[in-house]
Design a protein around this motif. Sequence first.
Motif, mmCIF file in Angstrom:
data_model
loop_
_atom_site.group_PDB
_atom_site.id
_atom_site.type_symbol
_atom_site.label_atom_id
_atom_site.label_comp_id
_atom_site.label_asym_id
_atom_site.label_seq_id
_atom_site.Cartn_x
_atom_site.Cartn_y
_atom_site.Cartn_z
ATOM 1 N N SER A 26 -32.857 -73.837 -71.511
ATOM 2 C CA SER A 26 -31.667 -73.628 -72.329
ATOM 3 C C SER A 26 -32.509 -73.488 -73.896
ATOM 4 O O SER A 26 -31.645 -73.410 -75.031
ATOM 5 C CB SER A 26 -31.183 -75.256 -72.624
ATOM 6 N N ASP A 27 -33.724 -73.431 -74.355
ATOM 7 C CA ASP A 27 -34.271 -73.243 -75.362
ATOM 8 C C ASP A 27 -34.987 -71.945 -75.309
ATOM 9 O O ASP A 27 -36.066 -71.865 -74.509
ATOM 10 C CB ASP A 27 -35.111 -74.619 -75.815
ATOM 11 N N LYS A 56 -31.944 -66.349 -74.629
ATOM 12 C CA LYS A 56 -30.762 -65.758 -74.911
ATOM 13 C C LYS A 56 -29.986 -64.898 -73.592
ATOM 14 O O LYS A 56 -30.972 -64.232 -73.022
ATOM 15 C CB LYS A 56 -30.893 -65.053 -76.220
ATOM 16 N N GLU A 108 -28.969 -69.560 -74.913
ATOM 17 C CA GLU A 108 -28.025 -69.085 -75.806
ATOM 18 C C GLU A 108 -27.079 -68.160 -75.183
ATOM 19 O O GLU A 108 -27.686 -66.941 -74.938
ATOM 20 C CB GLU A 108 -28.615 -68.792 -77.090
ATOM 21 N N LYS A 109 -25.743 -68.206 -75.347
ATOM 22 C CA LYS A 109 -25.060 -67.187 -74.614
ATOM 23 C C LYS A 109 -24.113 -66.460 -75.563
ATOM 24 O O LYS A 109 -23.794 -66.861 -76.690
ATOM 25 C CB LYS A 109 -23.739 -68.129 -73.925
ATOM 26 N N GLU A 110 -24.101 -64.996 -75.263
ATOM 27 C CA GLU A 110 -23.395 -63.925 -76.089
ATOM 28 C C GLU A 110 -22.683 -63.120 -75.255
ATOM 29 O O GLU A 110 -23.211 -62.642 -74.122
ATOM 30 C CB GLU A 110 -24.350 -63.044 -77.020
#
Length: 118
Positions: free
Chosen positions: A49-50, A53, A79-81
């Motif tokens: 989670s760190d 991306k 990190e979600k985009e």
Amino acid sequence: MKRFIIEFGMGCDFHGQDVTKAAQKAVKDAVSRSCLSGLVEILNITDLSDGIKVKATVAVSRPDEVDIEKVKESLPVGEKEVIVTKGGLSVSGLYIPEFGDKDDTIEAALACVEVVIK
């Protein structure tokens, strides 16, 4: 930032003409063929989670109707985009009102999922 994984997926909503559902299925299809073992075994990343991306670019016939937050839920870590673009495919199928159809079209989406190391 360096890309570690690039994978493609396809998803369809056969009934209901929901481009968000088609996009979610396309992202899940790409994710289902990806294994992040290299991140753990080669790069020694212990917290997925760190520092990671995950970017999903999804092509659908009606991009303005996609619920981006729902599509993000299809991405399991990092990190979600989500980027939505015009594309995909809308073709004639069956019209069955009992299945939630508004018309006879099938919505197909194409997704590219990229895992990036920050």
